[in-house]
Design a protein around this motif. Sequence first.
Motif, PDB file in Angstrom:
ATOM      1  N   ARG B  13       0.807  -1.191   0.000  1.00  0.00           N
ATOM      2  CA  ARG B  13       0.000   0.000   0.000  1.00  0.00           C
ATOM      3  C   ARG B  13       0.851   1.256   0.000  1.00  0.00           C
ATOM      4  N   GLY B  14       0.205   2.361  -0.285  1.00  0.00           N
ATOM      5  CA  GLY B  14       0.925   3.637  -0.263  1.00  0.00           C
ATOM      6  C   GLY B  14       0.778   4.329   1.074  1.00  0.00           C
ATOM      7  N   GLY B  15       0.383   5.594   1.067  1.00  0.00           N
ATOM      8  CA  GLY B  15       0.326   6.378   2.304  1.00  0.00           C
ATOM      9  C   GLY B  15      -0.960   6.194   3.069  1.00  0.00           C
ATOM     10  N   GLY B  16      -1.364   7.238   3.784  1.00  0.00           N
ATOM     11  CA  GLY B  16      -2.583   7.180   4.577  1.00  0.00           C
ATOM     12  C   GLY B  16      -2.313   6.607   5.952  1.00  0.00           C
ATOM     13  N   THR B  17      -3.339   5.985   6.519  1.00  0.00           N
ATOM     14  CA  THR B  17      -3.227   5.379   7.850  1.00  0.00           C
ATOM     15  C   THR B  17      -2.141   4.297   7.862  1.00  0.00           C
ATOM     16  N   LEU B  18      -1.349   4.287   8.913  1.00  0.00           N
ATOM     17  CA  LEU B  18      -0.388   3.185   9.076  1.00  0.00           C
ATOM     18  C   LEU B  18      -1.158   1.972   9.587  1.00  0.00           C
ATOM     19  N   ARG B  19      -1.117   0.890   8.821  1.00  0.00           N
ATOM     20  CA  ARG B  19      -1.810  -0.329   9.247  1.00  0.00           C
ATOM     21  C   ARG B  19      -0.781  -1.349   9.720  1.00  0.00           C
ATOM     22  N   VAL B  20      -0.950  -1.796  10.952  1.00  0.00           N
ATOM     23  CA  VAL B  20      -0.052  -2.805  11.500  1.00  0.00           C
ATOM     24  C   VAL B  20      -0.856  -4.068  11.786  1.00  0.00           C
ATOM     25  N   GLY B  21      -0.459  -5.158  11.165  1.00  0.00           N
ATOM     26  CA  GLY B  21      -1.113  -6.440  11.374  1.00  0.00           C
ATOM     27  C   GLY B  21      -0.461  -7.173  12.529  1.00  0.00           C
ATOM     28  N   ILE B  22      -1.283  -7.857  13.332  1.00  0.00           N
ATOM     29  CA  ILE B  22      -0.747  -8.598  14.462  1.00  0.00           C
ATOM     30  C   ILE B  22      -1.260 -10.028  14.383  1.00  0.00           C
ATOM     31  N   CYS B  23      -0.313 -10.943  14.283  1.00  0.00           N
ATOM     32  CA  CYS B  23      -0.647 -12.320  14.005  1.00  0.00           C
ATOM     33  C   CYS B  23       0.006 -13.210  15.050  1.00  0.00           C
ATOM     34  N   LEU B 119       2.151 -21.067  12.485  1.00  0.00           N
ATOM     35  CA  LEU B 119       3.373 -20.323  12.169  1.00  0.00           C
ATOM     36  C   LEU B 119       3.451 -19.908  10.699  1.00  0.00           C
ATOM     37  N   GLY B 120       2.599 -20.500   9.885  1.00  0.00           N
ATOM     38  CA  GLY B 120       2.639 -20.184   8.458  1.00  0.00           C
ATOM     39  C   GLY B 120       1.838 -18.945   8.109  1.00  0.00           C
ATOM     40  N   ALA B 121       1.163 -18.375   9.102  1.00  0.00           N
ATOM     41  CA  ALA B 121       0.240 -17.282   8.794  1.00  0.00           C
ATOM     42  C   ALA B 121       0.978 -15.963   8.625  1.00  0.00           C
ATOM     43  N   ASN B 122       0.669 -15.249   7.584  1.00  0.00           N
ATOM     44  CA  ASN B 122       1.140 -13.875   7.458  1.00  0.00           C
ATOM     45  C   ASN B 122       0.103 -13.057   6.718  1.00  0.00           C
ATOM     46  N   PHE B 123       0.259 -11.765   6.828  1.00  0.00           N
ATOM     47  CA  PHE B 123      -0.703 -10.856   6.207  1.00  0.00           C
ATOM     48  C   PHE B 123      -0.329 -10.575   4.756  1.00  0.00           C
ATOM     49  N   SER B 124      -1.337 -10.350   3.951  1.00  0.00           N
ATOM     50  CA  SER B 124      -1.100  -9.824   2.612  1.00  0.00           C
ATOM     51  C   SER B 124      -0.611  -8.379   2.742  1.00  0.00           C
ATOM     52  N   ARG B 125       0.387  -8.021   1.921  1.00  0.00           N
ATOM     53  CA  ARG B 125       0.904  -6.639   1.942  1.00  0.00           C
ATOM     54  C   ARG B 125      -0.115  -5.653   1.364  1.00  0.00           C
ATOM     55  N   ALA B 126      -1.161  -6.199   0.746  1.00  0.00           N
ATOM     56  CA  ALA B 126      -2.210  -5.306   0.240  1.00  0.00           C
ATOM     57  C   ALA B 126      -3.128  -4.856   1.374  1.00  0.00           C
TER      58      ALA B 126
END
Lengths: 272, 223, 234
Positions: B13-23, B119-126
């Motif tokens: 993603r570009g700018g705007g709100t900083l999104r932090v995923g927690i897994c 342990l295999g879970a991660n977020f999409s960078r989108a």
Amino acid sequence: MRASARIVARCQADGSTRLTTLAGEAPLLLRRAARQGAKQAPDEGAPPDGAGTGGPARVYLAGGTAGPLGGDELRCSVDLGPGARLEVHGVDASVALPGPHGRESALEIHARVGEGGALSWSPRPLVAARGARHRTVARVELAADALLVWRDELILGRDGEDPGSVSTRLRVLRAGRVLLDREVAFGPRHPGSLGPAGSGAHRAIGSLLVVDPAWASAPVDGVPSGSPLSRLTPQDEPAVAVAVLRLSGPAVLVTAAASGAAALARVLDGAI
Amino acid sequence: MSREAVARQGAGRGGGTLRVGICGPVGAGKTSLIAGLCGALGTELSLAVLMNDPDVQAEEPLLTHQGLDARRIAAVRTGCSPQAAIRDDIRANAAAAETLESLFAPLDLLLVEAGGADLGANFSRALIDRQIFVLDAAAGDRTVRKGGPGVTQADLLLVNKTDLAAAARADLERMRRDAAARRGESPTVFVSLAEHPGAPAVADWVRKLMAQRRLTATGQERR
Amino acid sequence: MSLIPLLLLADSRLPGGTHAHSGGLEAAVAAGRVHDGETLRAFLLGRLTGVGFTAAAFAAAAALELSGGLVVGERGVQTREAAALDAEYDARTPSPAQRATSRALGRHLLCAVRAGWPGVLLDAVAGLHPDGPHHPIAFGAAAAVAGVDPGGAAEAVALGSVTGPAHAAPRLLGLDPDAVTAVLASLAAQVEQVAAAAAKAARGPVEELPAVGAPLLEIAAQQVRGGQVRFFVS
């Protein structure tokens, strides 16, 4: 058999509703209520004169003979002029039965309610007897500020009997725009209709549509408070399942399923 | 946007709100970390939380207790497939994130909590800009060695419940070595959220990200 | 018609948000109406001939309506016919929960499909309603831009009406995935029949499009079960 019935009601200068036409034939016999609150009516086909009470005119729909029978083609039309108010009640449950040639029976209803008019349609339940094939199609056209109560009850088979096949479609237009179009179909000719996505273990399926233009300004989500509808408790239990559905417009559909006709009637009675 | 442009994008993603995923696995401390960050950052940043939790009502008090307005918490149901909802098919999360961002614009920080995952879970960078993977030290010291995209690709690995590690016979030094081997330069933080609920190291990491983001934004404006 | 675009649109891994929906199966399981392969099959059959039939007909009708592209007039892209279909489908979905689900899935589907087949048509259809167009309308539009004919759209939507809940069954009931495949295969002929009837109905007037609903699905969709955690959106 072909039969038709026709009701025309007009609002009088004094605000009362006069039945200008009341014509029926078996098995669609129409009886005028003698006066407010009277259950039975005098001779069918008496000359239409004003109800004269200021309240809504009342008509009873009486089966007359058994049926509808496979092959029957029945038509019923209701025409309410501006300001006219009419209640149509049933006398007995009708029992759809198979005909001699395996053909379908059909009931077509066409109702029109003018500006400021009010129609309450609550016939008695339709029982789909074993082997029956019946179809009801109702089309209701409402003026923008017309009121409507429309009740449907289907009983799947007589006591201890396998159900016949039955479908009912209700299409309601309000000010020319579609408000509700809904068909429910049950029985052996409608695959899957008696299973867990159909009637489940319930034998009685019904609905009650209430259209009230006063709700046009209320928020579209939720049931208008103050209405008896808001007292209904949504539930999904083996004996009774009921939900109160707010349509995308000033209308609410109560949809219910119950183990039997009496339980279903109790639920729908509670909604009015 | 053209099909080619969408295909090229892929990087995030570009700018705007900083999104932090927690897994991280169930019980590792994801919600506790979010509660800590709400407490630590709530007064300096406008933040909201998106939870991939079927029973968010049970979790809500943990966050509102830290001063977060309940309206700033939204929930997404994942149909028993928490990983699909943050990675393979992010539609519901993306829509809920956009709703929160527009309701509370300008929103500085959106914390997206995944449903408990392996342990295999991660977020999409989108869906997110940065991701934190939370592990429970008391669940054993082999988890980091096992790796998996969650552990290796997370921007921050948080090993929680260090206070319980000894009782569970987990060797924190071994985990530290494994993390260095698996994660290279990416940071790993060891913490006991029970003892340090504010998670100051993580809060600082978020503050740094926010500062970088502001710098990039002003840089772009000047250009 | 090439089958590839149809297979792409019908792929359950297309990121259109469907994985979190059980098509009412979760509620049916909670109410005890579905508990094994046999009751699952009966559930899927009812869904197929009810809401599946209605949705398939609307998808085919939208595909038919939009396959010629959109007329761009003075006031922008003309979407009157698509809007009429959306309003008719809305009137056929009395449950607010089901309406919301259908619009969300329509919106999500268009997000995914617009990446693959960008253009004004899908942009216009996405703008039919603030919450998104109803799913069958979105699917029909997607079919139109991907080069899938109305019959194919009907087949995909009819099939989707059973594969969605079917894929939720192993998660909800621990059912053997192979048993689920067997159930789906046993319904293949019926899916085809329903799709064919839907495609035929789609060539008729809009007001006569199928309107079959399912009371128990509507009722279950509105239930907020006290104390019971729900994992699926629908």
